[in-house]
Design a protein around this motif. Structure first.
Motif, PDB file in Angstrom:
ATOM      1  N   GLU B  28     -24.923  39.665   3.531  1.00 49.58           N
ATOM      2  CA  GLU B  28     -24.948  38.280   3.025  1.00 49.58           C
ATOM      3  C   GLU B  28     -25.569  37.375   4.084  1.00 49.58           C
ATOM      4  N   PHE B  29     -26.650  36.684   3.704  1.00 45.36           N
ATOM      5  CA  PHE B  29     -27.277  35.709   4.593  1.00 45.36           C
ATOM      6  C   PHE B  29     -26.492  34.408   4.477  1.00 45.36           C
ATOM      7  N   VAL B  30     -26.019  33.903   5.600  1.00 44.48           N
ATOM      8  CA  VAL B  30     -25.178  32.704   5.595  1.00 44.48           C
ATOM      9  C   VAL B  30     -25.800  31.655   6.498  1.00 44.48           C
ATOM     10  N   LYS B  31     -26.071  30.477   5.939  1.00 45.07           N
ATOM     11  CA  LYS B  31     -26.633  29.414   6.776  1.00 45.07           C
ATOM     12  C   LYS B  31     -26.310  28.060   6.182  1.00 45.07           C
ATOM     13  N   PRO B  32     -25.652  27.218   6.953  1.00 48.89           N
ATOM     14  CA  PRO B  32     -25.475  25.854   6.467  1.00 48.89           C
ATOM     15  C   PRO B  32     -26.801  25.109   6.551  1.00 48.89           C
ATOM     16  N   GLY B  35     -27.647  24.146  10.914  1.00 48.66           N
ATOM     17  CA  GLY B  35     -26.857  25.046  11.744  1.00 48.66           C
ATOM     18  C   GLY B  35     -27.443  26.432  11.829  1.00 48.66           C
ATOM     19  N   GLN B  36     -26.792  27.234  12.661  1.00 48.29           N
ATOM     20  CA  GLN B  36     -27.220  28.593  12.967  1.00 48.29           C
ATOM     21  C   GLN B  36     -27.132  29.505  11.735  1.00 48.29           C
ATOM     22  N   ALA B  37     -28.126  30.379  11.572  1.00 47.27           N
ATOM     23  CA  ALA B  37     -28.087  31.363  10.490  1.00 47.27           C
ATOM     24  C   ALA B  37     -27.412  32.648  10.974  1.00 47.27           C
ATOM     25  N   PHE B  38     -26.545  33.193  10.139  1.00 44.23           N
ATOM     26  CA  PHE B  38     -25.869  34.453  10.439  1.00 44.23           C
ATOM     27  C   PHE B  38     -26.053  35.420   9.273  1.00 44.23           C
ATOM     28  N   ARG B  40     -23.616  38.151   7.453  1.00 46.66           N
ATOM     29  CA  ARG B  40     -22.280  38.749   7.364  1.00 46.66           C
ATOM     30  C   ARG B  40     -22.446  40.081   6.644  1.00 46.66           C
ATOM     31  N   GLU B  53     -16.237  44.530   8.338  1.00 45.70           N
ATOM     32  CA  GLU B  53     -17.232  43.449   8.317  1.00 45.70           C
ATOM     33  C   GLU B  53     -17.615  43.067   9.734  1.00 45.70           C
ATOM     34  N   LYS B  54     -18.907  42.805   9.922  1.00 45.92           N
ATOM     35  CA  LYS B  54     -19.386  42.372  11.226  1.00 45.92           C
ATOM     36  C   LYS B  54     -20.418  41.270  10.993  1.00 45.92           C
ATOM     37  N   THR B  55     -20.367  40.246  11.829  1.00 47.43           N
ATOM     38  CA  THR B  55     -21.326  39.143  11.712  1.00 47.43           C
ATOM     39  C   THR B  55     -22.384  39.265  12.804  1.00 47.43           C
ATOM     40  N   LYS B  57     -26.017  37.421  14.435  1.00 46.91           N
ATOM     41  CA  LYS B  57     -26.880  36.243  14.422  1.00 46.91           C
ATOM     42  C   LYS B  57     -28.180  36.642  13.756  1.00 46.91           C
ATOM     43  N   GLU B  60     -31.266  39.002  15.165  1.00 49.03           N
ATOM     44  CA  GLU B  60     -30.862  40.107  16.042  1.00 49.03           C
ATOM     45  C   GLU B  60     -31.447  41.413  15.523  1.00 49.03           C
TER      46      GLU B  60
END
Lengths: 310, 189
Positions: B28-32, B35-38, B40, B53-55, B57, B60
């Motif tokens: 899952e691409f998560v980004k507000p 803010g920083q994109a992660f 999950r 589950e591991k997040t 950046k 990476e």
């Protein structure tokens, strides 16, 4: 879902949004998609292309042009169209997406929050929107007994490692607060809509700063539908020197991180210097609002031509 | 060594984490907006079977795992190892009990299985979705009773126990879905 249903729903959504803004005397305008300046925000990458020996940037938001129009006309304005963000693809992201962004002259943070709720209610065909209002600080105090505006790395890092699935060392407090927000706090947003306001000063973007009980906070808010971020708005920064300073700061961060440098919008700085009326602005992700209205778990089914088919 | 950036993550991708080969189950691409994109990511450790589950950046990179799924015929077992053969290269691999795992009660000699190899060593074995096996033990058949819908347990040649209709007899050969242990019908002669 048939794509025709999505197309019809989008048409209705846009008509309702335009009806609301016309009744409020907000003028629809068009702004360039290919600007000679781009966003400096280190967290957002523009698509760049070369035209006539010059770099042009596909706009990640119409904010610079809309603020320049507010300064030159003194009017409340809006635009509804595509924006572009390089590298953002996922269930809730597409590298090009539809954004409604508007500016209200004379509005403050409370005013634009109320206005946003009214617009979203109108878009959904509801008389009003029941939104739970909460500040960034209240949430962190409730969950972690932590004042996010004064938090230091040695306090934040153990919380991140304990409560989230990010286990690497943190680079900044901001990064840690964001992980806690995303993985711990937001999943607890139980109201249909939540208005989150007064972000930390280093997440201010184009918002002005204010003092809240001794802490500097950004006059910025976000509207969530459940846990989904729908809108982001500011009581706008109108101080030209402060704007120039933020641009320079962004460019320095980009340089340190080895990211591409970006041409700064000097015309925005000049527009603020020429006399910008006090105003507030907000943008709404229309694909997400539509997905919410249709109770979908992502925006991809709404796109007649998703990223892989376009 | 090959590596994958988070923007190449998708389910089924095999990566190395903490020295173990893992498969990406969900990304899952998560980004507000600001803010920083992660990313999950739900991962499955292919050695232990554990998922977690591991997040990461966004941006990476993670080392690729040399993991391949290969169709191989099951040959025989000596009780400690189960031997499989690649039908085109005749290359043989011995899988231990841990790798055979849940496939064990379904393994019939000559059946084609999918063997997951990590650096050439069997990590996991998936039996065919449908197998044909002989009933070696069950209560006597109830003649004519085909419509009632009742079932009884039946032990198969490989040791698996499945529920079968009452009319079936010891010695009958049946088709079974190995994913659900469900009786599908009598095998066609």
């Amino acid at each position: 879902m048939h794509i025709e249903a999505a197309l019809l729903a989008r048409q209705q959504l846009y008509r309702r949004a335009r009806d609301y803004l016309r009744e409020q005397d907000v003028l629809e305008v068009e702004t360039p998609l290919l600007g000679s300046a781009g966003t400096t925000d280190p967290q957002i990458e523009s698509f760049q292309l070369r035209a006539g020996g010059q770099t042009r940037y596909l706009q990640t938001s119409p904010e610079f042009f809309l603020k320049r129009l507010v300064a030159s006309t003194g009017r409340s304005v809006y635009s509804l169209g595509k924006v572009f963000r390089n590298g953002e693809t996922g269930r809730w992201h597409n590298p090009e997406f539809s954004m409604l962004e508007w500016y209200r002259v004379g509005f403050n943070l409370q005013g634009i929050m109320q206005d946003t709720c009214q617009l979203v209610a109108a878009c959904l065909g509801q008389p009003e929107l029941q939104a739970h209002r909460v500040s960034y600080r209240e949430l962190f105090e409730q969950h972690f007994s932590l004042n996010p505006h004064r938090a230091e790395l040695p306090e934040v890092e153990p919380l991140v490692h304990q409560y989230t699935s990010y286990q690497a060392p943190l680079v900044s407090v901001a990064e840690g607060l964001q992980l806690l927000m995303d993985q711990v706090i937001e999943p607890g947003f139980y109201s249909p809509f939540t208005l989150l306001y007064h972000f930390p000063a280093d997440q201010c973007a184009l918002a002005r700063l204010t003092d809240c009980e001794g802490d500097p906070v950004a006059e910025r808010f976000e509207l969530y539908a459940g846990q989904l971020e729908l809108a982001n708005g500011y009581h706008e920064l109108t101080d030209a020197d402060e704007q120039a300073h933020r641009f320079a700061n962004d460019l320095q961060q980009r340089q340190q991180a080895g990211q591409p440098q970006v041409t700064v919008d000097q015309a925005l700085v000049e527009a603020l210097r020429s006399g910008m009326p006090d105003c507030a602005g907000v943008s709404v992700g229309m694909d997400r609002l539509l997905a919410h209205a249709m109770q979908l778990d992502g925006i991809q089914p709404l796109l007649p031509f998703g990223w892989s088919q376009s | 060594m090959a590596s994958y950036s988070t923007n190449e993550f998708k389910s089924g991708l095999k990566v190395m984490l903490d020295g173990d080969p893992c498969s990406i189950v969900e990304n899952e691409f998560v980004k507000p907006g600001k803010g920083q994109a992660f990313n999950r990511v739900r991962l499955k450790n292919l050695k232990t079977g554990r998922t977690w589950e591991k997040t990461f950046k966004s941006g990476e990179s993670v080392e690729a795992a040399d993991v391949m799924d290969v169709e191989m015929d099951y040959l025989y077992s000596d009780g400690e190892f189960w031997t499989f053969m690649d039908p085109t290269t005749y290359d043989q691999k011995a899988a231990d009990k841990n790798a055979v795992g849940d496939a064990l009660p379904w393994l019939k000699e000559q059946d084609t299985c999918v063997v997951t190899l990590w650096d050439g060593t069997p990590l996991a074995v998936a039996p065919p979705n449908h197998v044909e096996l002989e009933i070696v033990e069950t209560d006597p058949g109830v003649r004519g009773d085909t419509a009632q819908g009742g079932t009884k347990p039946a032990k198969l040649a490989t040791g698996a126990v499945v529920k079968v209709p009452l009319f079936l007899e010891q010695g009958d050969v049946i088709r079974v879905d190995t994913r659900s242990a469900e009786y599908l019908g009598r095998a066609k002669e």
